[in-house]
Design an enzyme around this catalytic site. Sequence first.
Site, PDB file in Angstrom:
ATOM      1  N   CYS A   1      22.378  15.189  13.378  1.00 13.97           N
ATOM      2  CA  CYS A   1      22.586  13.800  12.845  1.00 13.97           C
ATOM      3  C   CYS A   1      21.421  13.552  11.778  1.00 13.97           C
ATOM      4  CB  CYS A   1      22.898  13.118  13.909  1.00 13.97           C
ATOM      5  SG  CYS A   1      21.803  12.967  15.351  1.00 13.97           S
TER       6      CYS A   1
HETATM    7  N1  LIG Z   1      25.454  12.427  20.104  1.00 13.65           N
HETATM    8  C1  LIG Z   1      25.119  12.532  19.000  1.00 13.65           C
HETATM    9  O1  LIG Z   1      25.004  11.744  18.167  1.00 13.65           O
HETATM   10  C2  LIG Z   1      25.350  14.126  18.652  1.00 13.65           C
HETATM   11  C3  LIG Z   1      25.294  15.053  19.375  1.00 13.65           C
HETATM   12  N2  LIG Z   1      25.171  16.464  19.028  1.00 13.65           N
HETATM   13  C4  LIG Z   1      25.572  17.527  19.584  1.00 13.65           C
HETATM   14  O2  LIG Z   1      26.677  17.839  20.430  1.00 13.65           O
HETATM   15  C5  LIG Z   1      26.240  18.340  21.778  1.00 13.65           C
HETATM   16  C6  LIG Z   1      27.067  17.372  22.747  1.00 13.65           C
HETATM   17  O3  LIG Z   1      26.396  16.189  22.525  1.00 13.65           O
HETATM   18  P1  LIG Z   1      27.124  14.984  23.218  1.00 13.65           P
HETATM   19  O4  LIG Z   1      28.374  15.075  23.017  1.00 13.65           O
HETATM   20  O5  LIG Z   1      26.309  13.615  22.492  1.00 13.65           O
HETATM   21  O6  LIG Z   1      26.586  15.032  24.850  1.00 13.65           O
HETATM   22  P2  LIG Z   1      27.358  14.515  26.117  1.00 13.65           P
HETATM   23  O7  LIG Z   1      26.350  14.609  27.210  1.00 13.65           O
HETATM   24  O8  LIG Z   1      28.193  13.267  25.839  1.00 13.65           O
HETATM   25  O9  LIG Z   1      28.678  15.437  26.189  1.00 13.65           O
HETATM   26  C7  LIG Z   1      28.161  16.898  26.486  1.00 13.65           C
HETATM   27  C8  LIG Z   1      29.628  17.516  27.615  1.00 13.65           C
HETATM   28  O10 LIG Z   1      29.374  19.053  27.689  1.00 13.65           O
HETATM   29  C9  LIG Z   1      29.922  19.088  29.124  1.00 13.65           C
HETATM   30  N3  LIG Z   1      29.248  20.227  29.618  1.00 13.65           N
HETATM   31  C10 LIG Z   1      27.573  20.159  30.125  1.00 13.65           C
HETATM   32  N4  LIG Z   1      27.614  21.581  30.460  1.00 13.65           N
HETATM   33  C11 LIG Z   1      28.577  22.392  30.465  1.00 13.65           C
HETATM   34  C12 LIG Z   1      28.769  23.608  30.803  1.00 13.65           C
HETATM   35  N5  LIG Z   1      28.084  24.432  31.355  1.00 13.65           N
HETATM   36  N6  LIG Z   1      30.358  24.054  30.622  1.00 13.65           N
HETATM   37  C13 LIG Z   1      31.179  23.018  30.006  1.00 13.65           C
HETATM   38  N7  LIG Z   1      30.871  21.881  29.650  1.00 13.65           N
HETATM   39  C14 LIG Z   1      29.871  21.403  29.855  1.00 13.65           C
HETATM   40  C15 LIG Z   1      29.251  17.646  29.753  1.00 13.65           C
HETATM   41  O11 LIG Z   1      30.120  17.555  30.986  1.00 13.65           O
HETATM   42  P3  LIG Z   1      29.293  16.774  32.341  1.00 13.65           P
HETATM   43  O12 LIG Z   1      29.202  15.450  31.611  1.00 13.65           O
HETATM   44  O13 LIG Z   1      30.380  16.668  33.312  1.00 13.65           O
HETATM   45  O14 LIG Z   1      28.191  17.454  32.754  1.00 13.65           O
HETATM   46  C16 LIG Z   1      30.022  16.670  28.918  1.00 13.65           C
HETATM   47  O15 LIG Z   1      31.208  16.457  28.718  1.00 13.65           O
HETATM   48  C17 LIG Z   1      24.947  18.481  22.010  1.00 13.65           C
HETATM   49  O16 LIG Z   1      24.578  19.815  21.824  1.00 13.65           O
HETATM   50  C18 LIG Z   1      24.449  17.578  20.914  1.00 13.65           C
HETATM   51  O17 LIG Z   1      22.988  17.860  20.651  1.00 13.65           O
HETATM   52  C19 LIG Z   1      25.193  16.521  17.739  1.00 13.65           C
HETATM   53  C20 LIG Z   1      25.124  15.645  16.904  1.00 13.65           C
HETATM   54  C21 LIG Z   1      24.991  14.364  17.159  1.00 13.65           C
HETATM   55  C1  LIG Z   2      19.156   9.155  19.900  1.00 10.85           C
HETATM   56  C2  LIG Z   2      18.782  10.602  20.270  1.00 10.85           C
HETATM   57  O1  LIG Z   2      18.425  10.988  21.409  1.00 10.85           O
HETATM   58  N1  LIG Z   2      19.142  11.476  19.392  1.00 10.85           N
HETATM   59  C3  LIG Z   2      18.956  12.878  19.851  1.00 10.85           C
HETATM   60  C4  LIG Z   2      19.586  13.763  18.448  1.00 10.85           C
HETATM   61  C5  LIG Z   2      20.932  13.780  18.595  1.00 10.85           C
HETATM   62  C6  LIG Z   2      21.446  15.106  19.112  1.00 10.85           C
HETATM   63  O2  LIG Z   2      22.072  15.302  19.781  1.00 10.85           O
HETATM   64  O3  LIG Z   2      20.833  16.191  18.204  1.00 10.85           O
HETATM   65  P1  LIG Z   2      21.826  16.869  17.189  1.00 10.85           P
HETATM   66  O4  LIG Z   2      22.300  16.188  16.250  1.00 10.85           O
HETATM   67  O5  LIG Z   2      21.067  18.017  16.763  1.00 10.85           O
HETATM   68  O6  LIG Z   2      22.862  17.724  17.921  1.00 10.85           O
HETATM   69  C7  LIG Z   2      17.702  13.338  19.914  1.00 10.85           C
HETATM   70  O7  LIG Z   2      16.600  13.007  19.399  1.00 10.85           O
HETATM   71  O8  LIG Z   2      17.267  14.370  20.676  1.00 10.85           O
END
Ligand SMILES: NC(=O)C1=CN([C@@H]2O[C@H](COP(=O)(O)OP(=O)(O)OC[C@H]3O[C@@H](n4cnc5c(N)ncnc54)[C@H](OP(=O)(O)O)[C@@H]3O)[C@@H](O)[C@H]2O)C=CC1
Ligand SMILES: CC(=O)N[C@@H](CCC(=O)OP(=O)(O)O)C(=O)O
Length: 299
Positions: free
Chosen positions: A118
Amino acid sequence: MARIFIDGEAGTTGLGIRQRIEALPSGLGFEILSIDPALRKDSEARKEMLRQADVAILCLPDDAAREAVALGEGLDVRFLDASTAHRRADGWVYGFPEMDAEQSARVAAARHVSNPGCYPTGAIALLRPLVAAGVIPADHPISVNAVSGYSGAGRSAIEAHEREGGPAFLLYGLGLQHKHVPEIQHYSGLSHAPIFVPSVGHFAQGMIVSIPLHLRSLPSGATAAEIEAILLKAYAGSDVVRVLPAEPTLLADSLAGTDAMELRVHSDGEKLLLTARLDNLGKGASGAAIQNLRLMCGK
Ligand SMILES: NC(=O)C1=CN([C@@H]2O[C@H](COP(=O)(O)OP(=O)(O)OC[C@H]3O[C@@H](n4cnc5c(N)ncnc54)[C@H](OP(=O)(O)O)[C@@H]3O)[C@@H](O)[C@H]2O)C=CC1
Ligand SMILES: CC(=O)N[C@@H](CCC(=O)OP(=O)(O)O)C(=O)O
């Protein structure tokens, strides 16, 4: 028909992707394959989903994303990874279609696509065209400041913020080694790591990335108008990334719920502040994933 498995479908990014796919016209032919929630972390069950899917979108912590790719070895499935695990990995295409003229075609043809982070999405969008044009030297000392909504830290942090309240504003990453630094440096074309200062505010979704520059420190002698013109040209063909006039103030969450990104050049004639505004869950995550998925599937 393209069969899509969202590994991590119940998480923040996964849910956003699911909702966006469901909102697409059914004629586009996407079918979501859902895993039994009780088996969502079971390797055999996940492998079976990978066997059935045309594209697997990984919305998982980094280690689980690496495991998913290993489970898919030898199977006829393509990967779109939203995690940080493969952002600079060999054989993976960086899923920022606006990055240069050929990037959409590279994403369309790729077997492995890494969705950008992001914060890097904003920073790279601002820096890359200016470094490529020679306006900012590749070795220029760059600082990137950013604020994100708390949804950036995933589901458990969202629940904690909403249950217990969270900090009004928290500066973090103060060891200056945030996981996004290598990605920002690499895709911006910088030869040295930037100083990256992230922060999180008490709002759910939204992000501003800002980069200050002293015009006198640029050997190119470029003016603010020339810098804005380079950005306008770089994103002229995009309906996602828009270059807009400077504003006296910017709210971080006004693009929440959209997949757009706005870039601006603010200047007093001597100094410059480049800004990118986006939704960390939109162009910063799920919205970008849909853009990449549609390119990968030709839809
Ligand atoms: N949120 C953001 O703004 C952004 C996030 N991302 C990336 O996207 C990815 C997901 O982030 P986000 O959606 O925020 O995280 P969340 O914690 O909201 O979701 C992660 C999901 O993965 C599941 N999970 C964890 N371990 C396993 C496993 N071994 N097998 C299957 N499922 C699993 C979790 O289940 P449970 O909760 O039951 O453990 C949960 O549903 C991360 O790598 C993050 O860095 C990228 C850009 C921006
Ligand atoms: C506010 C906050 O905690 N943000 C996360 C970045 C968001 C994220 O999940 O990183 P990716 O976009 O690379 O997957 C952090 O700084 O670790």
